[in-house]
Design an enzyme around this catalytic site. Structure first.
Site, PDB file in Angstrom:
ATOM      1  N   LYS A  98      -0.243  10.193   1.258  1.00  0.00           N
ATOM      2  CA  LYS A  98      -0.106  11.436   2.030  1.00  0.00           C
ATOM      3  C   LYS A  98       1.101  11.359   2.958  1.00  0.00           C
ATOM      4  CE  LYS A  98      -5.013  12.419   2.085  1.00  0.00           C
ATOM      5  NZ  LYS A  98      -6.235  12.034   2.748  1.00  0.00           N
ATOM      6  N   ASP A 111       0.850  -1.191   0.000  1.00  0.00           N
ATOM      7  CA  ASP A 111       0.000   0.000   0.000  1.00  0.00           C
ATOM      8  C   ASP A 111       0.888   1.244   0.000  1.00  0.00           C
ATOM      9  OD1 ASP A 111      -2.329  -1.458   0.018  1.00  0.00           O
ATOM     10  OD2 ASP A 111      -2.548  -1.426   2.196  1.00  0.00           O
TER      11      ASP A 111
HETATM   12  C1  LIG Z   1      -1.877  -3.163  -2.862  1.00  0.00           C
HETATM   13  S1  LIG Z   1      -2.166  -4.698  -2.041  1.00  0.00           S
HETATM   14  C2  LIG Z   1      -1.103  -5.808  -2.975  1.00  0.00           C
HETATM   15  C3  LIG Z   1      -1.487  -7.244  -2.838  1.00  0.00           C
HETATM   16  C4  LIG Z   1      -0.570  -8.243  -3.534  1.00  0.00           C
HETATM   17  N1  LIG Z   1       0.745  -8.278  -2.916  1.00  0.00           N
HETATM   18  C5  LIG Z   1      -0.467  -7.991  -5.007  1.00  0.00           C
HETATM   19  O1  LIG Z   1       0.634  -7.641  -5.460  1.00  0.00           O
HETATM   20  O2  LIG Z   1      -1.476  -8.167  -5.697  1.00  0.00           O
HETATM   21  C6  LIG Z   1      -1.279  -4.543  -0.485  1.00  0.00           C
HETATM   22  C7  LIG Z   1      -1.675  -5.607   0.507  1.00  0.00           C
HETATM   23  O3  LIG Z   1      -0.872  -5.484   1.669  1.00  0.00           O
HETATM   24  C8  LIG Z   1      -1.702  -5.631   2.829  1.00  0.00           C
HETATM   25  N2  LIG Z   1      -1.020  -4.952   3.949  1.00  0.00           N
HETATM   26  C9  LIG Z   1      -0.857  -3.620   4.104  1.00  0.00           C
HETATM   27  N3  LIG Z   1      -0.156  -3.345   5.239  1.00  0.00           N
HETATM   28  C10 LIG Z   1       0.120  -4.537   5.809  1.00  0.00           C
HETATM   29  C11 LIG Z   1       0.802  -4.917   7.013  1.00  0.00           C
HETATM   30  N4  LIG Z   1       1.343  -3.998   7.817  1.00  0.00           N
HETATM   31  N5  LIG Z   1       0.917  -6.233   7.306  1.00  0.00           N
HETATM   32  C12 LIG Z   1       0.359  -7.164   6.483  1.00  0.00           C
HETATM   33  N6  LIG Z   1      -0.310  -6.870   5.330  1.00  0.00           N
HETATM   34  C13 LIG Z   1      -0.421  -5.579   4.990  1.00  0.00           C
HETATM   35  C14 LIG Z   1      -3.013  -4.988   2.405  1.00  0.00           C
HETATM   36  O4  LIG Z   1      -4.113  -5.361   3.198  1.00  0.00           O
HETATM   37  C15 LIG Z   1      -3.126  -5.487   0.959  1.00  0.00           C
HETATM   38  O5  LIG Z   1      -3.752  -6.739   0.869  1.00  0.00           O
END
Ligand SMILES: C[S@@+](CC[C@H](N)C(=O)[O-])C[C@H]1O[C@@H](n2cnc3c(N)ncnc32)[C@H](O)[C@@H]1O
Length: 209
Positions: free
Chosen positions: A117, A113
């Site tokens: 911001k 993610d």
């Molecule tokens: C933009 S998505 C990308 C998903 C996948 N890796 C892809 O490339 O299709 C980012 C994922 O990371 C997860 N995520 C974000 N912060 C995280 C954290 N601190 N620990 C574990 N998962 C996290 C989100 O919920 C989301 O499913």
């Protein structure tokens, strides 16, 4: 558009108890790859089915996705794939879970993610303290892969990792995917979207030295 989960919320301070590698996998001695932020885990399902000589572990902060992925593992009787729910930073910072980091052959951060911001940058997965935690415990030679379509996030991750003396950049030209956790260069869901929409992909590979 999905709502992003705030990893710094107190809800994630409590960590689920994590079983030993012997309980997670049929052959706990196989090479272990960890995918952080694995969403529904489809990338890991694809890998686990084609590359049965590796074990795959996914950490994801959205609980429902992890519950569904765990059910799918049982239904499909896959014995080299395991999912953990929670904030990856909290899980891997916990002393009880150091065994995970110690046993890794590679880690991937695929399209984390971006938290655009500035005041939200502290929610980004890759932070100096987290990279220190990894470098303090990873074995020499462990590989780390980062990929994103957001240039600013790429620069932030690359700056943070290369500021740690124990990670060296590997030239992608010299890298042999067929000998890695991803021999068929399987794409993640986000990556497939990025390719279809002809967006840029920024990626880099590092080795713990
Ligand atoms: C933009 S998505 C990308 C998903 C996948 N890796 C892809 O490339 O299709 C980012 C994922 O990371 C997860 N995520 C974000 N912060 C995280 C954290 N601190 N620990 C574990 N998962 C996290 C989100 O919920 C989301 O499913």
């Amino acid at each position: 558009m999905r709502q992003h989960v705030n990893p710094l919320s107190r809800n994630f301070n409590q960590i689920e108890s994590i079983p030993s590698l012997c309980e997670m996998f049929d052959d706990s001695k196989s090479n272990l790859h960890l995918d952080i932020g694995c969403a529904s885990g489809e990338f890991l399902f694809d890998l686990a089915l084609v590359n049965t000589s590796w074990n795959y572990l996914g950490i994801e902060i959205r609980e429902k996705l992890v519950k569904n992925a765990k059910l799918k593992v049982i239904e499909r009787e896959i014995n080299n794939l395991y999912f953990i729910f929670g904030n990856a930073n909290n899980i891997l910072n916990d002393v009880q879970n150091k065994f995970i980091i110690k046993n890794l052959k590679s880690i991937s951060f695929n399209f984390p993610d971006p938290w655009f911001k500035k005041r939200h940058h502290k929610r980004r997965l890759i932070q100096p303290e987290f990279i220190d935690t990894l470098s303090n415990t990873l074995q020499k030679g462990t590989l780390m892969f980062i990929k994103t379509d957001v240039k600013d996030l790429f620069d932030h991750m690359d700056y943070t990792i290369t500021n740690n003396f124990y990670f060296k950049t590997i030239d992608k030209k010299d890298f042999n995917y067929s000998e890695s956790f991803n021999p068929n260069e399987v794409k993640t869901n986000r990556e497939k979207y990025v390719i279809v929409n002809q967006l840029d992909i920024f990626e880099r590979i590092y080795m713990k030295i």
